[in-house]
Write an enzyme that holds these catalytic residues in place. Sequence first.
Site, PDB file in Angstrom:
ATOM      1  N   CYS A 170       0.808  -1.225   0.000  1.00  0.00           N
ATOM      2  CA  CYS A 170       0.000   0.000   0.000  1.00  0.00           C
ATOM      3  C   CYS A 170       0.840   1.273   0.000  1.00  0.00           C
ATOM      4  O   CYS A 170       0.618   2.182  -0.811  1.00  0.00           O
ATOM      5  CB  CYS A 170      -0.976  -0.015   1.170  1.00  0.00           C
ATOM      6  N   HIS A 218      -2.511   1.211   6.951  1.00  0.00           N
ATOM      7  CA  HIS A 218      -2.894   1.148   5.536  1.00  0.00           C
ATOM      8  C   HIS A 218      -3.060   2.564   4.995  1.00  0.00           C
ATOM      9  O   HIS A 218      -3.373   3.499   5.735  1.00  0.00           O
ATOM     10  CB  HIS A 218      -4.204   0.361   5.356  1.00  0.00           C
ATOM     11  N   HIS A 263      -5.719   1.979  -4.303  1.00  0.00           N
ATOM     12  CA  HIS A 263      -4.842   1.416  -3.271  1.00  0.00           C
ATOM     13  C   HIS A 263      -4.469  -0.015  -3.605  1.00  0.00           C
ATOM     14  O   HIS A 263      -5.075  -0.670  -4.462  1.00  0.00           O
ATOM     15  CB  HIS A 263      -5.518   1.482  -1.896  1.00  0.00           C
TER      16      HIS A 263
END
Length: 358
Positions: free
Chosen positions: A272, A320, A332
């Site tokens: 990510c 994240h 993402h």
Amino acid sequence: MNRRRCATAAITLVCALTVLASPGQAFAAPEPPPAAGQGAPKKSKTPKKSLEEVRLELDALYRKASSATDAYNLAEEQADKQSAEIVKLAQEIVKGQARIDELKNRAGAAARAQYRGGGLPPEAQLVLTDDPQLFLDGAGRIQQGQKATKDLLGELTRTQADLASYTKDASAHWRQLEANRVKQAKAKKEINGQIAAAKKIEDRLEKEERARLLQLERQAEYNAQTAWLSSGALKDVNGKSSAQGKKAIRFATAQIGKPYVWGAEGPGSYDCSGLTSKAWAAAGRGIPRTSQEQWRLLPRIAVKDMRPGDLIIYHADASHVGMYVGDGAIVHAPRPGRNVTIAGAGSMAILGVVRPDK
């Protein structure tokens, strides 16, 4: 923008049309038939988990893996910095030693010159001269020589002190480098353990159960996104992306479809924060490598003030990150087993928003 809207609308439509089975329905592989000579298999004392329970368990495992990935990436980044510092200090040590050798040679040359003058110091030789002009000229040279000698000794002392400091710093950086390598190894072991545990669970599922699990994931994301939109979170969001933000978005969306791999920074795969850091690097703006460092170090923005190109940080531990692309969507890299994709910005628990180019 139209392509992003279409992609977002398509994902939303798929989620909205997902047909769910009853929440309590359980899915599990059938028990193998009893071997010859054996009776019916004993009933397991542990009740079978529903697919929703499996989904939550997998989500927890992947969240832990994501957090460990951040720890690994940070340790790797710090190890790279320590290595660079060690190389830099080694170069300074070499230059310092060369300078000391040069200064010692100059001091030695001065001593040899005095020896050739009969061993008498310049002051004594000056007193013995009968020429007044020679005496005056010599007095000036003696003063200059004394200053040069003092400066030479001072520089030699400073250079030796610098060399000792460089050596001490290099040793400290080396110890830190080794500590970061230990952190990397520990984080890598934890990541592999969490991913292996998740894969073991997924491997037990039948093909239709895995498809159903994916539907449940999408439904959970859709529910969270719908709740977020219904809260009015986007009511005042109308910012336009900066020139750098547009470049970062173009890079990030061009990676759609590439697989998530922990620790990866492209070009074939990403995690990510590897995706977001490389996207902003492509836009000419270097940012921290991990989502936790992005949250800690980049300027924070209120959700109502966010604009495309900003980074949305998720979960309480900032494990994240996704890039906001407008229209309530992010791009993402979700987790192992998934590809870089467009998703609802509110499909996960938002911790906050940061702006790389503020």
